[in-house]
Write a protein that holds these residues in place. Sequence first.
Motif, PDB file in Angstrom:
ATOM      1  N   LYS A   2       0.855  -1.178   0.000  1.00  0.00           N
ATOM      2  CA  LYS A   2       0.000   0.000   0.000  1.00  0.00           C
ATOM      3  C   LYS A   2       0.894   1.232   0.000  1.00  0.00           C
ATOM      4  CE  LYS A   2      -3.431   2.401   2.828  1.00  0.00           C
ATOM      5  NZ  LYS A   2      -4.161   2.381   4.093  1.00  0.00           N
ATOM      6  N   VAL A   3       0.691   2.138  -0.943  1.00  0.00           N
ATOM      7  CA  VAL A   3       1.522   3.321  -1.049  1.00  0.00           C
ATOM      8  C   VAL A   3       0.652   4.545  -0.838  1.00  0.00           C
ATOM      9  CG1 VAL A   3       3.043   4.675  -2.503  1.00  0.00           C
ATOM     10  CG2 VAL A   3       3.084   2.184  -2.650  1.00  0.00           C
ATOM     11  N   LEU A   4       1.060   5.413   0.078  1.00  0.00           N
ATOM     12  CA  LEU A   4       0.317   6.629   0.377  1.00  0.00           C
ATOM     13  C   LEU A   4       1.271   7.801   0.297  1.00  0.00           C
ATOM     14  CD1 LEU A   4      -2.122   8.214   1.484  1.00  0.00           C
ATOM     15  CD2 LEU A   4      -1.343   7.639   3.784  1.00  0.00           C
ATOM     16  N   LYS A   5       0.986   8.771  -0.550  1.00  0.00           N
ATOM     17  CA  LYS A   5       1.802   9.979  -0.642  1.00  0.00           C
ATOM     18  C   LYS A   5       0.923  11.164  -0.274  1.00  0.00           C
ATOM     19  CE  LYS A   5       5.188   8.478  -4.052  1.00  0.00           C
ATOM     20  NZ  LYS A   5       5.880   8.827  -5.309  1.00  0.00           N
ATOM     21  N   VAL A   6       1.351  11.899   0.738  1.00  0.00           N
ATOM     22  CA  VAL A   6       0.589  13.060   1.187  1.00  0.00           C
ATOM     23  C   VAL A   6       1.515  14.255   1.179  1.00  0.00           C
ATOM     24  CG1 VAL A   6      -0.813  14.038   3.012  1.00  0.00           C
ATOM     25  CG2 VAL A   6      -0.792  11.567   2.680  1.00  0.00           C
ATOM     26  N   TRP A   7       1.186  15.301   0.504  1.00  0.00           N
ATOM     27  CA  TRP A   7       2.040  16.486   0.444  1.00  0.00           C
ATOM     28  C   TRP A   7       1.273  17.679   0.996  1.00  0.00           C
ATOM     29  CZ3 TRP A   7       6.986  15.832  -0.655  1.00  0.00           C
ATOM     30  CH2 TRP A   7       7.347  14.659  -1.319  1.00  0.00           C
ATOM     31  N   ASN A 150      11.778  -3.448  14.897  1.00  0.00           N
ATOM     32  CA  ASN A 150      11.232  -4.792  14.685  1.00  0.00           C
ATOM     33  C   ASN A 150       9.879  -4.969  15.368  1.00  0.00           C
ATOM     34  OD1 ASN A 150      13.809  -5.761  13.460  1.00  0.00           O
ATOM     35  ND2 ASN A 150      14.576  -5.440  15.537  1.00  0.00           N
ATOM     36  N   GLU A 151       9.194  -6.005  14.927  1.00  0.00           N
ATOM     37  CA  GLU A 151       7.964  -6.525  15.554  1.00  0.00           C
ATOM     38  C   GLU A 151       6.899  -5.445  15.748  1.00  0.00           C
ATOM     39  OE1 GLU A 151       9.108  -8.595  19.089  1.00  0.00           O
ATOM     40  OE2 GLU A 151      10.229 -10.106  17.980  1.00  0.00           O
ATOM     41  N   PRO A 152       6.216  -4.978  14.711  1.00  0.00           N
ATOM     42  CA  PRO A 152       6.424  -5.353  13.305  1.00  0.00           C
ATOM     43  C   PRO A 152       7.562  -4.546  12.684  1.00  0.00           C
ATOM     44  CG  PRO A 152       4.601  -3.825  13.463  1.00  0.00           C
ATOM     45  CD  PRO A 152       5.045  -4.096  14.876  1.00  0.00           C
ATOM     46  N   GLY A 153       8.184  -5.081  11.646  1.00  0.00           N
ATOM     47  CA  GLY A 153       9.292  -4.407  11.001  1.00  0.00           C
ATOM     48  C   GLY A 153       8.883  -3.066  10.413  1.00  0.00           C
ATOM     49  N   GLY A 172       7.036  -3.575   5.383  1.00  0.00           N
ATOM     50  CA  GLY A 172       7.038  -3.061   4.028  1.00  0.00           C
ATOM     51  C   GLY A 172       5.704  -3.117   3.312  1.00  0.00           C
ATOM     52  N   GLU A 173       4.645  -3.552   3.991  1.00  0.00           N
ATOM     53  CA  GLU A 173       3.342  -3.628   3.338  1.00  0.00           C
ATOM     54  C   GLU A 173       2.755  -2.244   3.071  1.00  0.00           C
ATOM     55  OE1 GLU A 173       0.693  -6.115   5.485  1.00  0.00           O
ATOM     56  OE2 GLU A 173       1.882  -7.947   5.187  1.00  0.00           O
TER      57      GLU A 173
END
Length: 243
Positions: A2-7, A150-153, A172-173
């Motif tokens: 999932k990619v989120l870009k907020v400017w 870590n946990e979650p990474g 990295g999700e």
Amino acid sequence: MKVLKVWGGAVVAAGMMVIIGGCAATPSSETSAANQAAQDNRAPFFPSSLFPGSAQRFDAWHCEPARQHLVTATNANDLRLWSLHGAWRLPQAVVASGARYQDGEISFWNRGEKALVETPRGQLQCTLAEHRDALTRSERPGVMFFGRGNEPGWSVALANETPTLTMELNYGEESVQQPYMVSVMDNEAGRVVLENADVTPFFRVRIEAGACFDSMSGKPFPARVTLTYNGEQYSGCGQGIAP
């Protein structure tokens, strides 16, 4: 993913408690200068105590009797030293054997995998426990500071040219990229706090110079990193990356 870009719109010197303690107030002029850089769309300069200098690796030392854990980075003419309470730069001193570094009453004498740390409050006997190659720009192009946990990474990467932060969460999700503003910049204490302005969801990244060890591998870092994002808080370690 999932990619989120907020400017939207030096190294610290403090006291030692067998081993080291103390902090400094935040100079508002430093924060103002950092935010002026952000307004000019330039990344701010970070405290030198977050970087290894010219050193190619970080070493972790386990010390007694106080069960202190230290991190060092050896440069050509000095040694950078991090404890749980701060950071020091110790110039090289003349010694008959091994390598000795000293600044006032604080010294680090390294002989192979053993080291003696002397302070006004006593001595520490240290043993080399772990090491890690310092991150470079060839490994992290365009990044001046990188933190992870870590946990979650999760990870945080700060761009070296613009005040832009990239977060990767949940192994990295999810990837989030946002501009940031500087709310605290304390070069003496090696402390930086970054936040977003009027953009949601809110985030805060707190970076503090001090010995940090990866919670899974035990690898040494010169900075502790705390990320607050979307109501969650993550803790980990980080390192400044020099050009």
